[in-house]
Design a protein around this motif. Structure first.
Motif, short mmCIF file in Angstrom:
data_model
loop_
_atom_site.label_atom_id
_atom_site.label_comp_id
_atom_site.label_asym_id
_atom_site.label_seq_id
_atom_site.Cartn_x
_atom_site.Cartn_y
_atom_site.Cartn_z
N ILE A 269 -52.85 73.19 63.23
CA ILE A 269 -53.84 73.80 64.11
C ILE A 269 -54.01 72.92 65.34
CG2 ILE A 269 -56.22 74.58 64.32
CD1 ILE A 269 -56.16 74.78 61.22
N ILE A 279 -58.85 77.51 64.28
CA ILE A 279 -58.00 78.69 64.30
C ILE A 279 -56.91 78.52 63.24
CG2 ILE A 279 -56.53 80.18 65.72
CD1 ILE A 279 -59.43 80.00 66.65
N ASN A 282 -51.60 79.00 61.20
CA ASN A 282 -50.77 78.80 62.37
C ASN A 282 -49.47 78.11 61.96
OD1 ASN A 282 -49.83 78.61 64.96
ND2 ASN A 282 -51.36 77.14 65.67
N LEU A 288 -55.19 86.38 62.28
CA LEU A 288 -55.66 85.10 62.79
C LEU A 288 -57.15 84.98 62.51
CD1 LEU A 288 -54.57 82.66 64.49
CD2 LEU A 288 -55.60 83.77 66.48
N GLN A 289 -57.57 83.86 61.97
CA GLN A 289 -58.98 83.67 61.63
C GLN A 289 -59.62 82.61 62.53
OE1 GLN A 289 -60.14 83.58 57.48
NE2 GLN A 289 -58.06 84.14 56.84
N ILE A 290 -60.83 82.93 62.99
CA ILE A 290 -61.65 81.98 63.73
C ILE A 290 -62.74 81.49 62.78
CG2 ILE A 290 -63.19 81.61 65.68
CD1 ILE A 290 -61.80 83.88 67.12
N GLN A 344 -56.81 77.71 72.55
CA GLN A 344 -55.93 77.18 71.51
C GLN A 344 -54.63 77.96 71.50
OE1 GLN A 344 -57.21 75.96 67.71
NE2 GLN A 344 -59.35 75.72 68.26
#
Length: 350
Positions: A269, A279, A282, A288-290, A344
């Motif tokens: 990340i 985030i 990756n 995609l998770q925040i 990011q």
């Protein structure tokens, strides 16, 4: 020629928190750094006029002003690892611009970063090497901080054999007159950078094309002046953040580039200036998770590598974003919470 010299303007600055930055020798570019350089489209130029202003604790915001049209990669390597290092004995560093087929050779010492010359390995009439006279052209002086000035002059020569018959050359005298005329925060389409130093440089040059066997290197020269504005910072060796080139009047913009670099990662990340957001995964294939520890609302926008918007949305707390519709490749997510922008990088890999 201008694009060649733009490749040289990479340096980084050391600073203490909330203090104006100072460039030092420990912050000059090093082997192993790779930048991605994006050029802006001409339609952006009229909107960028305010970027030429400067001063103490200034805020330069071009996050919505740049329309990228191409991207290149620029890598720094040890000069000894390149195929043409024997032609540049004083160099300990080289940058390779594969898009331009050019190696630029440099060295550093207590006074800063010097350009020693370049080698063009493209096929055609422009291939070959060119050199600055010793000790080279001073590109980034050290130490350098707000209000400092520097004047540096050098001579650049390159001889060519054209069509296996004619031998011709380029003789260039160049004077760089630099001043650190601003510091503060700059916001680009990719990130927000604080404690940034801005350096304005007037470049005065005389160019000649000559036939050594006939008239020697001193015909009536072509005279030119131009200006370059660069922003530098030292966060994970980001170095040169942005460059704007102008004409003789120092206000008519002719070229814009900005650089970004994949930052150091933790568990894949990318690290950012603000750790409130995480985030993952990756790379990702479908989602995609925040993750965040605060519950204030925020907005997000996803851009591709060219800065083109792919999707946008809103969130509060932890948020899941479907990305299965995105093609494989590199992307950036920009999160805006209370007018604080965080960027990011992430990768989609199905």
């Amino acid at each position: 020629m201008k694009k060649i010299f733009t490749l040289l303007f990479v340096a980084v600055s050391l600073f203490s928190a909330d203090a104006q930055p100072t460039i030092t020798t420990s912050a000059l570019p090093k082997a192993g750094i790779t930048y991605h350089t994006i050029s802006a489209d001409a339609v952006s130029y009229p909107l960028l006029a305010n970027m030429l202003l400067g001063g103490a604790n200034f805020n330069w915001n071009c996050s919505a002003l740049i329309t990228p049209f191409d991207t290149t990669h620029m890598s720094f390597v040890a000069a000894s690892t390149t195929p043409y290092d024997n032609l540049f004995g004083t160099s300990n560093l080289a940058s390779n611009s594969a898009a331009d087929s050019i190696y630029t050779y440099m060295h550093t010492n207590a006074n800063g970063l010097y350009a020693d010359g370049l080698y063009s390995y493209s096929a055609g009439l422009v291939s070959g090497d060119g050199h600055y006279n010793a000790p080279g052209q001073l590109i980034i002086p050290t130490p350098f901080t707000m209000g400092n000035t520097s004047v540096s002059s050098a001579v650049f020569t390159a001889d060519k054999t054209i069509a296996l018959i004619f031998h011709a050359g380029i003789y260039r005298t160049e004077t760089r007159n630099s001043i650190a005329d601003g510091w503060g925060t700059i916001i680009t389409p990719m990130d927000t950078f604080t404690n940034v130093l801005r350096i304005k440089t007037k470049i005065t040059s005389y160019d000649s094309i000559y036939l050594p066997a006939i008239i020697g290197p001193s015909p009536a020269p072509s005279y030119d002046t131009s200006y370059e504005y660069i922003w530098v910072q030292n966060v994970d060796s980001i170095g040169q953040i942005m460059t704007i080139n102008t004409t003789k009047d120092s206000t008519t913009i002719t070229d814009v580039t900005y650089n970004y670099k994949y930052r150091k990662t933790i568990n894949g990340i990318a690290s950012v200036n603000n750790s409130r957001f995480n985030i993952f995964p990756n790379p990702t294939a479908s989602e995609l998770q925040i993750a965040t520890s605060n519950n204030e609302p925020y907005t997000f926008v996803i851009f591709n590598i060219l800065g083109e918007q792919q999707q946008m949305g809103k969130g509060i707390g932890n948020t899941k974003i479907p990305v299965s519709n995105l093609s494989n490749g590199n992307y950036f997510i920009q999160i805006n919470q209370n007018n604080k922008i965080i960027n990011q990088h992430f990768v989609v890999k199905h």
